[in-house]
Design a protein around this motif. Structure first.
Motif, short mmCIF file in Angstrom:
data_model
loop_
_atom_site.label_atom_id
_atom_site.label_comp_id
_atom_site.label_asym_id
_atom_site.label_seq_id
_atom_site.Cartn_x
_atom_site.Cartn_y
_atom_site.Cartn_z
N SER A 131 78.09 -11.37 -14.36
CA SER A 131 77.20 -11.71 -15.48
C SER A 131 75.91 -10.89 -15.46
CB SER A 131 76.86 -13.21 -15.44
OG SER A 131 75.99 -13.51 -14.36
N GLN A 132 75.60 -10.26 -14.33
CA GLN A 132 74.41 -9.41 -14.27
C GLN A 132 74.59 -8.13 -15.08
OE1 GLN A 132 73.79 -8.80 -10.09
NE2 GLN A 132 73.50 -10.99 -9.66
N LYS A 133 75.84 -7.74 -15.33
CA LYS A 133 76.13 -6.52 -16.08
C LYS A 133 76.83 -6.79 -17.41
CE LYS A 133 74.69 -3.41 -13.04
NZ LYS A 133 73.69 -2.36 -13.35
N ALA A 134 77.65 -7.81 -17.45
CA ALA A 134 78.45 -8.08 -18.66
C ALA A 134 77.61 -8.69 -19.77
CB ALA A 134 79.60 -9.03 -18.30
N ASP A 135 78.11 -8.57 -21.00
CA ASP A 135 77.47 -9.24 -22.13
C ASP A 135 77.69 -10.74 -22.07
OD1 ASP A 135 76.45 -6.92 -23.16
OD2 ASP A 135 78.05 -6.62 -24.63
N LYS A 136 78.93 -11.13 -21.72
CA LYS A 136 79.27 -12.55 -21.63
C LYS A 136 80.40 -12.72 -20.65
CE LYS A 136 78.68 -15.41 -24.89
NZ LYS A 136 78.65 -16.21 -26.14
#
Length: 432
Positions: A203-208
């Motif tokens: 979640s630190q890199k992903a949009d959702k």
């Protein structure tokens, strides 16, 4: 008596330590270039530079999900410091110190891929291959201890419609860092400790991140806004996934945190060991090959006091080799095993839970210790295991701030949160 030990992870190292202490001759086979098993980190995934499968599932930034106070061995605890939940490198260094302290290192054959294990009347033949030269060699042993771990063969569920999916699919076994998920919508399937940990990292890199699981009342963790909890997958489309509550969401990547399969590809059929949906049989006390009792497995049960259980199982099996424990005959071992498994099925366990301990671990440890006249695992370790699992489900984002200290064989204390916050900063610096 000459004992072969397959795998130089934590279970293999402590098996070697106790075999040597019983004046048994030991040869420990390890495919990698160093000891440590799953605690070794490598950037490689899939295959290594020698074309061999990468067995470690270690990823960057991992900290233990059990307190270090219960991850040491009874006669060799993890060195005391402020943190209870420590980085991977600390455990790897600890295992190296353990092997050095007990004289295990000089008995390890590195770069050895065990190809076959087969019976030779009352002996065992092992054929191994040097992964660098591809040269094979044959050895004969009086006993075999299988310690190859169970975090190396991914379990990937067969989702309905998965063949239609156009996005990327990956298993946590091949995860190293979250960069590949940048600006993506990710479905993480599975909410065990690794599923929760990786969902937060991703979640630190992903949009959702959609986190799919069927855990109900036991998990009260509040997740970051980017993480949305969803139920089980019902149907996979080309770029969307439908869930059991009829909701449908766009997904770029399906990421499986769905566990692993026990795998012993080196065991010949004549060894008499089968694996049926992770139910290994026939094993007496989850350790002894009932067909050939000079073969033992260390480290099969899960939801346990890991290193302490490895130590107890190793001591139990070695007691059968050095004559201090006389095993029942084959028929009685099979009867005992059948009765135990019947009780498990009656409690609703599936085959994949055949070796789950959890609530049954205290009785299991006491049984092994009593049979072999061994020092049992202290009750405080079992209490701490229960407490750490409760805290993990209650507050996953912060439970690693907890700092524990063992008071005696029955009691532990949890120290104040200020110390935990300091510890968190120290450990984040160590894994950075």
């Amino acid at each position: 008596m000459h004992v072969a030990i397959i795998g130089a992870g934590a279970s293999g190292l402590c098996s070697a330590r106790h075999a040597l202490a019983s004046n048994l001759k030991v040869t420990l086979f390890e495919q990698a270039a160093e000891l440590g098993g799953t605690w070794v980190y490598t950037d490689n995934v899939g295959t290594d530079e020698y074309g061999m499968p990468v067995h470690t599932s270690m990823y960057k930034g991992l900290r233990t999900n059990l307190p270090k106070e219960m991850m040491g061995f009874p006669d060799f605890p993890v060195p005391e410091d402020q943190c209870s939940y420590v980085p991977q490198k600390k455990i790897l260094n600890f295992l190296d110190l353990y092997a050095q302290h007990f004289g295990v290192k000089e008995h390890i054959k590195y770069f050895q891929h065990v190809k076959t294990v087969r019976t030779l009347e009352d002996k065992w033949e092992i054929v191994s291959m040097d992964v660098r030269t591809k040269i094979e060699a044959s050895y004969t042993f009086d006993a075999v201890m299988v310690c190859n771990g169970h975090y190396n063969t991914p379990n990937i569920p067969n989702l309905k419609g998965i063949k239609n999916f156009k996005g990327l699919q990956e298993h946590s076994h091949n995860y190293r860092d979250p960069n590949v998920f940048e600006n993506k919508t990710v479905l993480v399937i599975g909410a065990g400790p690794s599923g929760l940990d990786l969902a937060i990292q991703i979640s630190q890199k992903a949009d959702k991140v959609y986190l799919s699981h069927h855990i109900q009342d036991s998990m009260t963790t509040v997740f970051p806004e980017k993480i949305v909890q969803v139920p089980d997958v019902a149907l996979v489309h080309e770029n969307e996934v439908e869930f059991s509550d009829k909701s449908v969401h766009h997904v770029d990547i399906i990421f499986y945190c769905t566990g692993y399969n026990y795998s012993f590809p080196f065991l010949s059929e004549e060894c008499g060991i089968t694996v049926d949906d992770n139910y290994i049989k026939p094993l007496y006390k989850h350790i002894v090959n009932i067909n050939y009792p000079t073969m033992g497995f260390v480290g099969i049960p899960f939801y346990v006091c890991t290193f302490h259980m490895f130590d107890l199982q190793a001591r139990f099996f070695i007691a059968t080799l050095n004559g201090t424990l006389q095993l029942p005959n084959k028929e009685d071992m099979q009867k005992d095993t059948d009765e135990e498994m019947a009780a498990r099925w009656a409690r609703g366990y599936t085959k994949r839970q055949a070796h789950l301990m959890g609530p049954a671990q205290e009785k299991y440890y006491a049984d092994l210790a009593s049979m072999a006249n061994l020092k049992p695992i202290p009750p405080v370790m079992i209490k701490l295991h229960k407490e750490s699992m409760r805290r993990l489900m209650e507050d996953f984002l912060n439970y690693r701030n907890d700092v524990y200290r063992i008071v005696d064989e029955n009691n532990f204390v949890r120290l104040d949160s200020a110390m935990g916050s300091t510890c968190q900063c120290r450990c984040q610096a160590l894994v950075a």
